[in-house]
Design an enzyme around this catalytic site. Structure first.
Site, PDB file in Angstrom:
ATOM      1  N   LYS A  75      37.584  26.879  27.428  1.00  0.00           N
ATOM      2  CA  LYS A  75      36.261  27.418  27.117  1.00  0.00           C
ATOM      3  C   LYS A  75      35.215  27.081  28.174  1.00  0.00           C
ATOM      4  O   LYS A  75      34.190  27.756  28.262  1.00  0.00           O
ATOM      5  CB  LYS A  75      35.803  26.916  25.751  1.00  0.00           C
ATOM      6  CG  LYS A  75      36.619  27.481  24.598  1.00  0.00           C
ATOM      7  CD  LYS A  75      36.075  27.024  23.257  1.00  0.00           C
ATOM      8  CE  LYS A  75      36.861  27.627  22.113  1.00  0.00           C
ATOM      9  NZ  LYS A  75      36.314  27.208  20.783  1.00  0.00           N
TER      10      LYS A  75
ATOM     11  N   LYS B 274      44.417  39.640  17.668  1.00  0.00           N
ATOM     12  CA  LYS B 274      44.134  39.317  16.281  1.00  0.00           C
ATOM     13  C   LYS B 274      42.757  39.839  15.876  1.00  0.00           C
ATOM     14  O   LYS B 274      41.851  39.945  16.707  1.00  0.00           O
ATOM     15  CB  LYS B 274      44.162  37.794  16.063  1.00  0.00           C
ATOM     16  CG  LYS B 274      45.516  37.155  16.177  1.00  0.00           C
ATOM     17  CD  LYS B 274      45.506  35.726  15.665  1.00  0.00           C
ATOM     18  CE  LYS B 274      44.494  34.860  16.391  1.00  0.00           C
ATOM     19  NZ  LYS B 274      44.552  33.451  15.915  1.00  0.00           N
TER      20      LYS B 274
ATOM     21  N   LYS C 130      36.395  37.187  14.046  1.00  0.00           N
ATOM     22  CA  LYS C 130      35.014  37.169  13.547  1.00  0.00           C
ATOM     23  C   LYS C 130      34.017  37.438  14.661  1.00  0.00           C
ATOM     24  O   LYS C 130      32.940  37.977  14.422  1.00  0.00           O
ATOM     25  CB  LYS C 130      34.687  35.792  12.928  1.00  0.00           C
ATOM     26  CG  LYS C 130      35.458  35.450  11.679  1.00  0.00           C
ATOM     27  CD  LYS C 130      34.853  34.249  10.960  1.00  0.00           C
ATOM     28  CE  LYS C 130      34.861  32.979  11.758  1.00  0.00           C
ATOM     29  NZ  LYS C 130      36.217  32.406  11.944  1.00  0.00           N
TER      30      LYS C 130
END
Length: 321
Positions: A108, A189, A192
């Site tokens: 990240k 996938k 959100k």
């Protein structure tokens, strides 16, 4: 044996979250298991504070609406003082190299300017979540297993250095749940945080929205529905969603249909009915601000009481009080 599971409000709860985790928590959770909305974890990267606050409330309502006992649900930031103190204790127990080796931090932070320090220290907060509540088991995917291993290391180190305080948790792989893929790109996938919501069915979507999204789902070459994940991932995704909602195997369900359109209609009907009670209960809770606040406060108090003696002991043993 107690388990601890959390969900981060990085976006609205979607069908994959519900079928893969939330529904299972409601059906299979034990009396000592706890579930929390991990809103503090949503602050490790730039975020919108009002949106984060709103999403945290929405997720709390969804967890309760799904059937999880309100006594076993809380919002992480309601324990911010306790978690902040214990996180500091664990940061004083953790080595820099251990935190910097975390794969998620490397991934990240790679190529990004202005990386927040919290992205590096996040595993200590996750460890505090687990150790404060005395969880025996932490169901996690492979992407979080390394963090639980660090939690075990820190708990053992603290116990051996200062005195026995913490339960040593085990990382456990949860039972295989529905792996729902994005309707517009079945190679990824359902997420959100996706920027394009066209392929994501959210738990609180209106029935008409759900039907439109499923009708527009990407399918593959061919005319007869078959469950072939390698060659027809779009159709396989739809059949797996149908199986998760209705029961049965995707392969057997494929044999009930002769056209792709019929599969989409059946999936839309099944998803709408699966989510209908969840949506109705969640919206009722969100409309009743006083009741949701009462449930939230009670959940925080129970979680605080459950962990207070561990925090007090840890602070005393490390020399803080």
């Amino acid at each position: 044996m107690s388990k601890l599971s959390g969900i981060t409000p990085s976006g609205h709860v979607h069908l994959g979250n519900y079928l893969g985790a939330v529904r299972r928590w409601a059906r299979e959770g034990g009396e000592d298991d706890l579930y929390f909305v991990a809103d503090l974890h949503g602050m490790t990267t730039p975020h919108n504070p009002p949106k984060l606050r709103s999403l945290a409330r929405e997720q709390l309502a969804v967890l309760i609406a799904a059937g999880i006992d309100p006594e076993r649900v809380f919002v992480q930031s309601d324990l911010a003082r306790e978690l902040g103190a214990l996180t500091w204790v664990l940061e004083c127990t953790c080595n820099y190299g251990e935190a910097a080796r975390m794969i998620q931090f490397k991934e990240k932070s790679k190529g990004r300017a202005g990386v927040r320090l919290s992205l590096l220290t996040y595993p200590a907060l996750m460890a505090a979540d687990i150790l404060l509540q005395g969880a025996d088991e932490v169901p996690v995917g492979e992407d979080q297993r390394q963090h639980v291993e660090l939690t075990r290391t820190l708990a053992k180190r603290f116990n051996s250095t200062y005195g026995e305080v913490f339960t040593i948790p085990e990382a456990v792989l949860p039972p295989a749940g529905a792996r729902v893929k994005d309707l517009t790109d079945p190679a990824r996938k359902m997420s959100k945080s996706t920027r394009d919501a066209a392929g994501v069915v959210f738990a609180l979507d209106e029935p008409d929205q759900i039907r439109r999204k499923i009708r527009r789902a990407v399918t593959d070459g061919g005319s007869v529905p078959v469950h072939a994940p390698e060659t027809r991932p779009g159709m396989a995704n739809l059949l797996e969603v149908l199986a998760a909602c209705r029961g049965g195997s995707p392969s057997d369900l494929a044999g009930e249909f002769t056209t792709y359109g019929a599969v989409k209609d059946a999936v839309a009907d099944a998803v709408i009915e699966e989510l209908r009670p969840l949506r109705e209960r969640a919206l009722t809770l969100l409309d009743d601000v006083a009741e949701l606040d009462r449930v939230r406060k009670a959940g925080a108090e129970r979680a605080r009481e459950r962990g207070s003696h561990r925090l007090d002991a840890a602070l005393r043993m490390i020399g803080a009080n």
